[in-house]
Design an enzyme around this catalytic site. Structure first.
Site, short mmCIF file in Angstrom:
data_model
loop_
_atom_site.label_atom_id
_atom_site.label_comp_id
_atom_site.label_asym_id
_atom_site.label_seq_id
_atom_site.Cartn_x
_atom_site.Cartn_y
_atom_site.Cartn_z
CB CYS A 49 -1.01 -0.03 1.14
SG CYS A 49 -2.39 1.11 0.86
CD GLU B 186 -2.26 -5.98 5.17
OE1 GLU B 186 -2.66 -4.83 5.41
OE2 GLU B 186 -1.51 -6.26 4.21
CG HIS C 140 -4.37 -3.25 2.54
ND1 HIS C 140 -3.52 -2.71 3.47
CD2 HIS C 140 -5.00 -2.20 1.96
CE1 HIS C 140 -3.64 -1.39 3.47
NE2 HIS C 140 -4.53 -1.07 2.56
#
Length: 196
Positions: free
Chosen positions: A77, A179, A177
């Site tokens: 990001c 994650e 993202h």
């Protein structure tokens, strides 16, 4: 294996920690130069605004440290954007690891800015995309995107084509993202942790 998450006051890194926990990876959140240099893997996440984040990196000397790292480094990001040459967000000079500019998405009918939500990525290449299907879906939250270039390893289409992932030498980056991108994001993180 020692994995370091770079601490630089750019958003919430808790989701990155949870993702590494799920993978059984041990990690350290730090802005200490010696700890970062001695890591086997470095993750450079970010949520927030480019100029503020770069100011903190400069204050800590991390803007000079990060480009010199020799181990695998993954920026996500805002972390990815700060690894580029320049961001239009507050006219910010970034670290220049990737010789490319980050530009704001223009206003266009039918497209909301920021680009928020799930979108597909294509033209996949490089070790982090190993095992991923073409047009895999990942989660984005951003108003700025890096242009497509020779170092692009995944492309996303939103208003215009932009680099969803980049790679140059030991530096890897993802605009989305990873994650919180489900099984696709988990595979990308697994592939990163396997790099030598």
């Amino acid at each position: 294996m020692k994995t370091v998450i770079i601490k630089y006051n750019a958003g919430n890194v808790q989701s990155v920690m949870y993702a590494l926990d799920r993978l059984g990876a041990s990690y350290l959140l730090t802005d200490d130069e010696a700890e970062i240099r001695s890591a086997d893997k470095v993750i450079f996440p970010g949520v927030g605004e480019a100029s503020t984040a770069m100011a903190y990196l400069r204050q800590k000397g991390l803007d000079k440290l990060i480009p010199t790292l020799k181990q695998p480094v993954l920026g996500t990001c805002v972390g990815m954007q700060l690894m580029c040459r320049h961001s239009e967000e507050n006219d910010t000079t970034c670290m220049g690891i990737f010789d490319i500019d980050v530009r704001r998405f223009p206003s266009q009918p039918g497209f909301k800015v920021p680009h928020t939500g799930w979108n597909s990525i294509h033209s996949l290449s490089g070790p982090l995309t190993e095992g991923l299907p073409e047009n895999a879906y990942v989660y984005f939250v951003h108003s700025y995107g890096a242009d497509v270039c020779a170092e692009t390893t995944a492309v996303c289409e939103y208003v215009r084509p932009f680099s969803a992932m980049l790679q140059k030498d030991n530096f890897y980056a993802a605009q989305f993202h990873a994650e919180i991108s489900g099984n696709v994001g988990q595979r990308i993180l697994e592939n990163f942790l396997k790099l030598s």
